[in-house]
Design an enzyme around this catalytic site. Structure first.
Site, PDB file in Angstrom:
ATOM      1  CG  ASN A  13      -2.110   0.810   1.197  1.00  0.00           C
ATOM      2  OD1 ASN A  13      -2.764   0.997   2.226  1.00  0.00           O
ATOM      3  ND2 ASN A  13      -2.484   1.332   0.050  1.00  0.00           N
ATOM      4  CB  CYS A  75      -4.634   5.808   5.572  1.00  0.00           C
ATOM      5  SG  CYS A  75      -3.855   4.472   4.640  1.00  0.00           S
ATOM      6  N   GLY A  76      -4.551   3.323   8.021  1.00  0.00           N
ATOM      7  CA  GLY A  76      -3.699   2.551   8.920  1.00  0.00           C
ATOM      8  C   GLY A  76      -2.311   2.297   8.370  1.00  0.00           C
ATOM      9  CG  ASN A 164     -11.373   4.300   7.811  1.00  0.00           C
ATOM     10  OD1 ASN A 164     -11.433   3.489   8.723  1.00  0.00           O
ATOM     11  ND2 ASN A 164     -10.407   4.262   6.919  1.00  0.00           N
ATOM     12  CG  ASN A 197     -12.517   1.826   3.393  1.00  0.00           C
ATOM     13  OD1 ASN A 197     -11.754   2.143   2.502  1.00  0.00           O
ATOM     14  ND2 ASN A 197     -12.808   2.645   4.403  1.00  0.00           N
ATOM     15  CD  GLU A 215      -7.227   1.069   1.098  1.00  0.00           C
ATOM     16  OE1 GLU A 215      -7.361   2.190   1.649  1.00  0.00           O
ATOM     17  OE2 GLU A 215      -6.126   0.507   0.956  1.00  0.00           O
ATOM     18  NE  ARG A 216     -14.211   6.444   2.588  1.00  0.00           N
ATOM     19  CZ  ARG A 216     -14.463   7.138   3.700  1.00  0.00           C
ATOM     20  NH1 ARG A 216     -15.690   7.534   3.980  1.00  0.00           N
ATOM     21  NH2 ARG A 216     -13.496   7.411   4.546  1.00  0.00           N
ATOM     22  CB  CYS A 224      -6.899  -1.795   3.793  1.00  0.00           C
ATOM     23  SG  CYS A 224      -7.946  -0.554   4.612  1.00  0.00           S
ATOM     24  CB  THR A 226      -8.524   1.353   8.889  1.00  0.00           C
ATOM     25  OG1 THR A 226      -8.698   1.489   7.473  1.00  0.00           O
ATOM     26  CG2 THR A 226      -7.731   2.525   9.437  1.00  0.00           C
TER      27      THR A 226
END
Length: 281
Positions: A13, A75-76, A164, A197, A215-216, A224, A226
């Site tokens: 990511n 964002c994690g 989120n 998401n 992911e949104r 991802c 989160t």
């Protein structure tokens, strides 16, 4: 104008990190971020992250523009990358060093670990319909294995907010999910007023799960953070996993712990610098 940047990735990511400490507003616009994220005509990334001055008794503020120009709450994987970026800016990567980072999802606290790992206190999950938000149930109710019709099929979904929104679906065969076509149907479903998401999950063992994510604002990504947190929360609430769990994503594994003691979710995973450069605006 020329913008110095550092490219980072957390399990594939990937993000463009910009030193924005001298200004409370991002150096570039959302439209410029879209151009930078373009994988053919730009740098290529899932998003652009800005390290801004802290506020409300925090050390830094995190802002992020997705590759489509939208701005998520948090964002994690991105905040792990931000923690390593800050350590580089401060020339202090001491193991155990923590930062209090203001985000649109609240204050998040990452901690530097050995071997380029970062542990992040992601805070407590939010579970009520009004907190996700979703109209799938009443605002005071939880969304636990509730049917959601997508493409003429009822999917049992569990919804969690980690600052989120996440819509989690457990499946028997992860490889059979047509994520590229069905992901946007979930993301833009009318029961999610702020979009969502989407995670599809295959439980391998009580302490090991595999997931794929749409992911949104970014589409299919290799990981991802989160989302992995939301998956463990959703799985535990529906009796499918332990409080400590390894979540395998296409880009690698994250270690997730939903603490019974303080109700907070802790995520541990890597964040690595890829290259530095200067981007002309």
């Amino acid at each position: 104008m020329k913008i110095p940047f550092t490219k980072y990735q957390g399990l594939g990511n990937d993000f463009i990190l910009i030193d924005n400490r001298h200004s409370p507003e991002p150096l570039i616009t959302a439209e410029m971020a879209v151009a930078m994220c373009d994988r053919h005509f730009g740098i290529g990334a899932d998003g652009v992250i800005f390290a801004l001055p802290g506020q409300a008794e925090t050390d830094y503020t995190m802002r992020i523009f997705n590759s489509d120009g939208s701005e998520p709450e948090m964002c994690g994987n991105g905040i792990r990358c931000l923690a390593q970026f800050i350590a580089r800016l401060e020339a202090n990567n001491a193991i155990g060093r923590t930062y209090r980072i203001h985000t649109l999802a609240g204050t998040i606290i990452p901690r530097l670990e050995a071997n380029e790992q970062v542990t992040v206190d992601m805070g407590p999950p939010q579970l009520l319909g009004s907190e996700i938000p979703t109209t799938l149930v009443k605002g005071s109710e939880k969304v636990l294995a509730v049917p959601l019709e997508v493409e003429g099929k009822d999917w049992l979904v569990t919804c969690v907010s980690m600052g989120n929104p996440h819509c989690v679906t457990f499946v028997g065969d992860l490889a059979s999910i047509p994520l590229e076509t069905i992901g946007p149907k979930f993301e833009h479903h009318p029961v999610f007023p702020q979009r969502t998401n989407v995670e599809f999950v295959e439980v391998i063992a009580p302490d090991y799960m595999k997931m794929r994510v749409w992911e949104r604002g970014a589409g299919i990504t290799l990981a991802c953070g989160t989302g992995a947190c939301a998956v463990v929360v959703a799985a535990l609430l529906t009796g499918k996993c332990d409080r400590r769990c390894t979540v395998e994503l296409p880009g690698g594994c994250l270690q997730i712990h939903w603490s019974q003691t303080d109700n907070r979710v802790y995520m541990t995973g890597p964040a690595k610098a890829v290259f530095e450069g200067i981007y002309p605006i």
